[in-house]
Design an enzyme around this catalytic site. Structure first.
Site, PDB file in Angstrom:
ATOM      1  CG  ASP A  35     -31.324  24.695  38.355  1.00 20.34           C
ATOM      2  OD1 ASP A  35     -32.513  24.452  38.018  1.00 20.34           O
ATOM      3  OD2 ASP A  35     -30.497  23.792  38.558  1.00 20.34           O
ATOM      4  CD  GLU A  37     -31.537  20.490  36.697  1.00 22.03           C
ATOM      5  OE1 GLU A  37     -32.317  19.736  37.322  1.00 22.03           O
ATOM      6  OE2 GLU A  37     -30.306  20.427  36.794  1.00 22.03           O
ATOM      7  NE  ARG A  94     -34.742  25.152  10.768  1.00 21.62           N
ATOM      8  CZ  ARG A  94     -35.082  26.360  11.225  1.00 21.62           C
ATOM      9  NH1 ARG A  94     -35.148  27.370  10.412  1.00 21.62           N
ATOM     10  NH2 ARG A  94     -35.351  26.534  12.495  1.00 21.62           N
ATOM     11  CD  GLN A  95     -28.151  22.473  13.917  1.00 17.18           C
ATOM     12  OE1 GLN A  95     -27.097  22.119  14.402  1.00 17.18           O
ATOM     13  NE2 GLN A  95     -29.151  22.948  14.658  1.00 17.18           N
ATOM     14  CG  HIS A 128     -36.162  21.481   6.895  1.00 15.83           C
ATOM     15  ND1 HIS A 128     -36.537  22.650   6.294  1.00 15.83           N
ATOM     16  CD2 HIS A 128     -34.846  21.352   6.660  1.00 15.83           C
ATOM     17  CE1 HIS A 128     -35.493  23.204   5.722  1.00 15.83           C
ATOM     18  NE2 HIS A 128     -34.450  22.435   5.932  1.00 15.83           N
ATOM     19  CG  ASP A 169     -35.957  26.559  -0.909  1.00 20.76           C
ATOM     20  OD1 ASP A 169     -36.881  25.743  -1.036  1.00 20.76           O
ATOM     21  OD2 ASP A 169     -35.583  26.998   0.196  1.00 20.76           O
ATOM     22  CE  LYS A 192     -33.746  29.240   1.391  1.00 24.40           C
ATOM     23  NZ  LYS A 192     -34.812  29.027   2.360  1.00 24.40           N
ATOM     24  CB  THR A 223     -35.439  35.123  10.200  1.00 24.30           C
ATOM     25  OG1 THR A 223     -35.216  34.757   8.834  1.00 24.30           O
ATOM     26  CG2 THR A 223     -34.491  34.366  11.091  1.00 24.30           C
ATOM     27  N   GLY A 225     -36.864  35.819   6.475  1.00 24.93           N
ATOM     28  CA  GLY A 225     -35.921  36.272   5.446  1.00 24.93           C
ATOM     29  C   GLY A 225     -36.209  35.677   4.068  1.00 24.93           C
TER      30      GLY A 225
END
Ligand code: R5P
Length: 292
Positions: A35, A37, A94-95, A128, A169, A192, A223, A225
């Protein structure tokens, strides 16, 4: 004697660290239940000393995090006296703020989880730290955090004649300053604005790039970007050749690499904090020398 325990993500880097420390070396066996896990196993029945557990958080950060939690808890069951987590690329950082009402602040959760499974020290590379500084990060947790930087070593692999360093940035300014000082040159900082997880807008900062080689530096390429926007902007201001040095090759798709080259980037130089084809800097020595 201390033991280096390799997780599934960067066993070669873990082995290099063990060699540098003259430590015992073992690795985790990972399997998957039907499954999905994860199943984690360590052959040793006892690991009573200090353990340096080496596991990075890309690719597949969710899986890596689960593996870290299962392994550290297991290490305690095996009698481990002190777990030092060596996480070269520390994901989920990052969050670091609530961008929208209802957002989870994952960096806080990450430290709560690591603390909960007995991690007492954490060593990582170029963390980060955008809105939070290293001191604020340290205040969030009882875990002792040590950050080392690969930027000096990365810069040494890049062209040094008539090159100017650029940070995409303001958060990358600390790495630009370090690379510029290594190369004996100046640096500039772009501005940025992140529109979405896959789209950024970059505007030109005060720096003379006309007819010159430019070295863009950053911590993560995900990404691509950020780099693509920055490279195109620099080209439009007359940059002659563009090189990139970055620490964590998260590189989340093959198209991302193609797009980087199509944006006019001549060369990418990275480290082995994440397994990737552009790794010319081995961070084993940096990490080993920072271990308690
Ligand atoms: C952002 O804050 C980081 O320092 C990097 O610039 C970013 O993670 C790069 O992401 P991407 O390659 O997706 O633009």
């Amino acid at each position: 004697m201390a033991t280096v325990v390799a997780g599934s993500s960067v066993p070669g880097l873990a082995m290099d660290i063990a060699k540098k420390l003259g430590a015992e070396f073992t690795c985790v066996s990972m399997a998957r239940f039907p499954d999905g896990e994860l199943h984690v196993n360590i052959q040793q029945h006892r690991l009573p000393g200090k353990v340096y557990y080496v596991q990075t958080m890309a690719p597949r950060p969710n899986e890596r995090l689960t593996e870290i939690l299962l392994t550290c808890d297991l290490l305690r069951d095996l009698g481990c006296r002190e777990i030092v987590a060596v996480i070269p690329y520390l994901g989920y950082t990052r969050q670091d703020y609530r961008r929208m009402q209802g957002d989870a602040v994952s960096v806080g959760t990450l430290f709560k989880l690591l603390e909960g499974v007995g991690v007492v020290e954490l060593v990582s590379v170029d963390i980060h730290l955008h809105r939070l500084g290293v001191e604020e990060l340290k205040a969030m947790t009882k875990i002792k955090i040590t950050e080392v930087s690969a930027m000096t070593e990365l810069a040494k692999k890049c062209p040094s004649d008539d090159v100017v360093v650029v940070a995409p940035d303001s958060e990358a300014e600390r790495w630009a300053a370090s690379a510029a000082s290594t190369l004996g040159t100046s640096y500039g900082v772009m501005e940025k604005h992140r529109v979405s997880p896959t789209k950024v807008e970059v505007s030109f900062g005060k720096v003379d790039v006309k007819g010159r080689k430019v070295l863009i530096v950053d911590d993560i390429v995900s990404t691509g970007g950020t780099l693509i926007e920055t490279a195109q902007l620099l080209k439009s201001h007359g940059a002659k050749e563009i090189y990139v040095a970055f620490t964590h090759a998260v590189l989340c798709s093959t198209e991302c690499v193609a797009n980087l080259f199509n944006a006019g980037i001549s060369e990418l130089v990275s480290t082995n904090t994440v397994q990737n084809e552009f790794a010319t800097v081995n961070v084993a020595g940096l990490l080993a020398s920072a271990l308690p």
